[in-house]
Each structure stands twice: as structure tokens, then as C-alpha cells.
Design an enzyme around this catalytic site. Structure first.
Site, PDB file in Angstrom:
ATOM      1  N   GLY A 290       0.863  -1.175   0.000  1.00 48.06           N
ATOM      2  CA  GLY A 290       0.000   0.000   0.000  1.00 48.06           C
ATOM      3  C   GLY A 290       0.902   1.227   0.000  1.00 48.06           C
ATOM      4  O   GLY A 290       1.096   1.890  -1.017  1.00 48.06           O
ATOM      5  N   ARG A 327      -1.961  10.914  11.080  1.00 48.23           N
ATOM      6  CA  ARG A 327      -0.770  10.108  11.393  1.00 48.23           C
ATOM      7  C   ARG A 327       0.125  10.710  12.481  1.00 48.23           C
ATOM      8  O   ARG A 327       0.550   9.993  13.381  1.00 48.23           O
ATOM      9  CB  ARG A 327       0.048   9.792  10.135  1.00 48.23           C
ATOM     10  CG  ARG A 327      -0.753   9.053   9.058  1.00 48.23           C
ATOM     11  CD  ARG A 327       0.109   8.486   7.942  1.00 48.23           C
ATOM     12  NE  ARG A 327       0.886   7.359   8.413  1.00 48.23           N
ATOM     13  CZ  ARG A 327       2.148   7.407   8.738  1.00 48.23           C
ATOM     14  NH1 ARG A 327       2.826   8.522   8.606  1.00 48.23           N
ATOM     15  NH2 ARG A 327       2.761   6.351   9.187  1.00 48.23           N
ATOM     16  N   CYS A 366      -9.630  21.281  18.319  1.00 47.59           N
ATOM     17  CA  CYS A 366      -9.517  21.577  19.747  1.00 47.59           C
ATOM     18  C   CYS A 366      -8.945  20.403  20.530  1.00 47.59           C
ATOM     19  O   CYS A 366      -9.630  19.792  21.366  1.00 47.59           O
ATOM     20  CB  CYS A 366     -10.893  21.946  20.279  1.00 47.59           C
ATOM     21  SG  CYS A 366     -11.548  23.345  19.377  1.00 47.59           S
TER      22      CYS A 366
HETATM   23  N1  LLP Z   1      -1.840  -6.387   3.750  1.00 47.54           N
HETATM   24  C1  LLP Z   1      -2.461  -6.411   4.942  1.00 47.54           C
HETATM   25  C2  LLP Z   1      -3.103  -7.648   5.388  1.00 47.54           C
HETATM   26  C3  LLP Z   1      -2.470  -5.261   5.764  1.00 47.54           C
HETATM   27  O1  LLP Z   1      -3.061  -5.299   6.957  1.00 47.54           O
HETATM   28  C4  LLP Z   1      -1.841  -4.074   5.308  1.00 47.54           C
HETATM   29  C5  LLP Z   1      -1.846  -2.839   6.124  1.00 47.54           C
HETATM   30  C6  LLP Z   1      -1.233  -4.085   4.038  1.00 47.54           C
HETATM   31  C7  LLP Z   1      -1.246  -5.260   3.294  1.00 47.54           C
HETATM   32  C8  LLP Z   1      -0.564  -2.880   3.452  1.00 47.54           C
HETATM   33  O2  LLP Z   1       0.506  -2.456   4.242  1.00 47.54           O
HETATM   34  P1  LLP Z   1       1.519  -1.361   3.667  1.00 47.54           P
HETATM   35  O3  LLP Z   1       2.204  -1.962   2.456  1.00 47.54           O
HETATM   36  O4  LLP Z   1       0.757  -0.158   3.324  1.00 47.54           O
HETATM   37  O5  LLP Z   1       2.465  -1.136   4.781  1.00 47.54           O
HETATM   38  N2  LLP Z   1      -2.532   3.508   9.202  1.00 47.54           N
HETATM   39  C9  LLP Z   1      -1.171   3.047   9.374  1.00 47.54           C
HETATM   40  C10 LLP Z   1      -0.862   1.835   8.557  1.00 47.54           C
HETATM   41  C11 LLP Z   1      -1.806   0.669   8.801  1.00 47.54           C
HETATM   42  C12 LLP Z   1      -1.487  -0.536   7.964  1.00 47.54           C
HETATM   43  C13 LLP Z   1      -2.548  -1.586   8.089  1.00 47.54           C
HETATM   44  N3  LLP Z   1      -2.361  -2.748   7.273  1.00 47.54           N
HETATM   45  C14 LLP Z   1      -0.226   4.201   9.066  1.00 47.54           C
HETATM   46  O6  LLP Z   1      -0.696   5.305   8.780  1.00 47.54           O
HETATM   47  O7  LLP Z   1       0.986   4.044   9.154  1.00 47.54           O
END
Ligand code: LLP
Length: 440
Positions: A290, A327, A366
């Protein structure tokens, strides 16, 4: 590599001055670079070329339909975690047969919709879920393709909220229990075993945790292949990106602070660590990135409302808040903040000699947690200055809310010399339009 850079003191995204985009669509505004996303996709695709692979973009990172469409056209599959995400992929002309459906809490409605749409795989997180999918598939006289999510119990060395592959997390099934779960699945009439999946966490900035997890799962993958003829092994997402010094990342390296020294972790290092052991398995490999694809491809543009001095502290109050980009508040994560028009004194990559000061960059919400930077050394900023919060393409807009009754920000896409709005800004009217007069 990303396509945000200074040209004659103006911050550009590809061939567009970001000031023009803010002028046209207002702030707060997310702006994404199509070229950056496609460049990241192509690099990862090339690095994985020795493997039979499918890149399943993790829709949760940024789910705007225009972004999904770019990736559909590039040939991506998708990692989805809700019925809503499946709906979005279909709305972007994506193919459900290239979607894996993950998540610990799939509802009946979501499972039924995914069955009807013929997703590539359900990534199952518990025995209870496996039973439920089997039951629902029976009522439709279908066989649900499933992969069990394994929890390899590996420390990904990342923020505790985004670590998912250790035994303390709610995700996946412990390796010891895995054979029994597959045996049960094999006996189910309305389930077809098609793969195995893992995901150890997010914003992982070293190749080693991936390699360790693959090594732990390799014998299991071999066994599942010989017993059940599984078709794929998904190694999840999680590749980290550069947040610090995001503007010097033209080299395509991901930097992170490590013991005071910046360390680099590139898509090459990642591939070098994972491709050889995966090639030996002789099975289709899925990856679910992602952040890697979209994180450095987006910025949040915001305007300075007021500059405030209180005691020794200096606050720059901007028109974006924690409701737009959560974040920093949620993870204390660092985002570079760059003036869209560079102060003359800080050009040529040097702030020395110019007027710099320590300041907090904060939003209007706030709460004291509503900040983008604390005690950050920055060039002196005037009211009305336009700022870019860098590396905001992943987990930015998708985590935005209406807190404090602030309308959701707009989103724009840049492609070469052109740019266009891909989500209009909410209005005050939108804030109340879904609410209903009670009949009691
Ligand atoms: N696959 C699964 C099963 C996941 O749970 C996630 C992310 C991904 C792929 C993709 O991960 P990435 O390649 O984006 O690291 N909100 C948080 C990140 C939460 C990630 C949740 N799962 C942030 O802002 O850092």
C-alpha cells in the site's frame, strides 16, 4: 523515486507548480502524482520479475477511484478489507478475480458480495470465519476460494500499532495450529484451498524481517503445495518508505533514522532478500503493498492561518488539522513540511544563514494532539504561506474524518503538465445532509 521537487524556488509535482493547484481547488488539499505511483509500481514489478507474481495493491492506503484506476490500467490486483473496498475496485473497472479479501471481521453481507463477485481468495483469519464462509458458500451452492493467514511470530521492528505478525497481535493463525486448520478446510465441501498468506506489519524499513518470516513459512508452503496443491503464497505488504528528508529521495532510496545514521533500504534490497527463497518454492507469489506505491506520491497542501507566539513557543497554525491527516497525532509519525514557495534564504538546499526558528505546526482542532510537527526547525513563515506536508499519499485522506465538523478535504491528481480534481471538497451542507429528523 518521487516527482516532487523545487524548480526556481517553487515546489512542483511533476510539471505543475503546486501553488497553482492550491489556487484552483483551495486548501486543505491532497495532491497525488500519477507518475510517481506508476514509477513505484513499475520498479516493484521489475524487481519481482524472476517470480510468477501479482501485485495486489492494498486499497486501504488510498482508495480514491482515480488512483485505483491508474493501478487497474497498470495491471495490478487488489488487497481489499471490506465490501466497500470491493465496491470501489469494481467502480474503478478492476477485476474481482484479481482481489484478495483480508480482514479479521468480515460480515455476512461482505462475504456474500465477495462470493457473488468471485474474488480470487478469502484470506481467512480464524476457524470461526472459515466455518462461516463455508456455510454462506453452501447457501449459494458455491466453493469459496480460501487462503489461511499465518502468523509467523516475527518482530517487524516497527510502530506497535502497525505490527501485525507477532503472536501478540489479533492477526492470523499461529504456525503450530495451521496444519489442523487446513485439514479442517480440506474436509469442507464449499471451500477450496487456494493459498496461504502472511503480513507482518507496515512501514518496515529493513529487508531482514521479511526474509525471516519467509524462511519460517517456507516448509509450510511446501507441505501445503504437495498436500492441497495451493496456487499462491501471499507475503503481504509492509515495505517502508522515506518520511525524513523526503525531498532528497530522488535516488529512489528509502531512508530512515537508525541509531542517528540514516540507513537506506531499497526495492533492490527487498528483492535481493526475498526473491531467491521465494523462487525456490516454485509457486505464484502475491505482494500487498500500500504505502510503497502511494505514500511518497502524495502531499497535503495547507495554508498558514496565523503565526502565534506564546511565552517561548512559536506556533504556526494551519488550515489542515488532525481530522485531515491523523498520522502525527496517532503514531507520532514524522512528515516533512516544505514551503511551496521556498524562502529565498533557504534555496540551494541550505537553510544556513537564513531565518530559521523552532516552531510547532498545528491545526485548528480543539486538541493538543492536533499537530503536524513539534519543535521543528523551519524557515520563518508568514501568514498565508502555503505548505506541503510531504509523504501523505498513504493513510492520509482515507483516515480523514469530520471531527470538529470540518468538511473532508478535496483531492487532486497531477499527470505531467496537467492536473484535475478527483474528489470535491465537502461543504457545510454535506455535513448535515445524511442526518434524519427523528420521528419520536
Ligand atoms: N496487507 C495487509 C493484510 C495489511 O493489513 C496491510 C496494512 C497491508 C497489506 C498494506 O501495508 P503497507 O504496504 O501499506 O504497509 N494507518 C497506518 C498503517 C496501517 C497498515 C494496516 N495494514 C499508518 O498510517 O501508518
Amino acid at each position: 523515486m518521487h516527482f516532487f521537487y523545487y524548480r526556481d524556488g517553487h515546489l512542483y509535482c511533476e510539471d505543475v507548480d503546486l501553488a497553482r493547484v492550491a489556487e484552483k481547488f483551495g486548501t486543505p488539499l491532497y495532491v497525488y502524482s500519477a507518475g510517481t505511483i506508476l514509477d513505484h509500481y513499475a520498479r516493484l514489478d521489475a524487481a519481482l520479475a524472476p517470480l510468477d507474481h501479482l501485485i495486489c495493491y492494498a486499497v486501504k492506503a488510498n482508495s480514491n477511484r482515480a488512483i485505483l484506476k491508474l493501478l487497474v490500467d497498470a495491471g495490478a490486483g487488489f488487497d481489499i478489507v471490506s465490501g466497500g473496498e470491493l465496491h470501489r475496485v469494481i467502480a474503478a473497472a478492476g477485476d474481482p478475480a484479481r482481489c484478495t479479501f483480508a480482514g479479521v471481521g468480515k460480515t455476512r453481507e461482505e462475504i456474500e458480495s465477495a462470493l457473488e463477485q468471485r474474488v480470487y481468495s478469502f484470506n481467512v483469519e480464524s476457524e470461526a470465519e472459515l466455518d462461516y464462509i463455508n456455510r454462506l458458500a453452501r447457501t449459494k451452492n458455491l466453493r469459496a476460494p480460501i487462503a489461511v493467514r499465518a502468523n509467523p511470530d516475527v518482530d517487524p521492528r516497527t510502530h506497535e500499532y502497525v505490527s501485525t505478525g507477532s503472536h501478540e497481535n489479533k492477526f492470523g493463525i499461529a504456525l503450530g495450529q495451521l496444519p489442523a486448520v487446513y485439514e479442517r478446510a480440506a474436509k469442507m465441501r464449499n471451500v477450496e484451498i487456494v493459498g496461504v498468506q502472511m503480513h507482518i506489519g507496515s512501514q518496515i524499513t529493513e529487508a531482514e524481517p521479511f526474509a525471516i518470516a519467509i524462511k519460517k513459512l517456507a516448509p509450510i508452503v511446501r507441505e501445503l503445495k504437495s498436500k492441497y496443491d495451493i496456487k499462491f503464497f501471499s507475503i503481504g505488504g509492509g515495505m517502508g518508505i522515506i518520511y525524513r528528508r523526503a525531498l532528497d529521495s530522488g535516488s529512489g532510496q528509502w531512508w530512515h533514522d537508525h541509531g542517528g545514521e540514516p540507513a537506506a533500504f531499497s526495492v533492490r534490497d527487498y528483492a535481493d532478500a526475498i526473491v531467491p527463497p521465494l523462487r525456490d518454492l516454485g509457486i505464484r507469489i502475491l505482494v500487498e503493498p500500500g504505502r510503497f506505491l502511494v505514500g511518497n506520491a502524495g502531499v497535503l497542501l495547507t495554508r498558514v492561518l496565523y503565526v502565534k507566539k506564546s511565552g517561548q513557543k512559536k506556533f504556526v497554525i494551519v488550515d489542515a488539522g488532525m481530522n485531515d491527516l491523523i498520522r502525527p497525532a496517532l503514531y507520532h509519525s514524522y512528515h516533512e513540511i516544505a514551503p511551496v514557495k521556498q524562502p529565498v534564504t533557504s534555496r540551494n538546499n541550505s537553510t544556513s544563514g537564513g531565518r530559521v526558528a523552532k516552531m510547532d505546526v498545528v491545526g485548528p482542532v480543539c486538541e493538543s494532539g492536533d499537530f503536524f510537527a513539534l519543535d521543528r526547525e523551519m524557515p520563518e513563515l508568514d501568514e498565508d504561506a502555503l505548505l506541503a506536508v510531504m509523504s501523505a499519499g498513504a493513510y492520509g485522506f482515507v483516515m480523514a474524518s469530520n471531527y470538529n465538523s470540518r468538511p473532508l478535504p478535496a483531492e487532486a491528481l497531477v499527470r505531467g503538465e496537467t492536473f484535475s480534481l478527483i474528489r470535491k471538497r465537502q461543504t457545510w451542507e454535506d455535513l448535515v445532509s445524511d442526518e434524519i429528523e427523528p420521528e419520536c
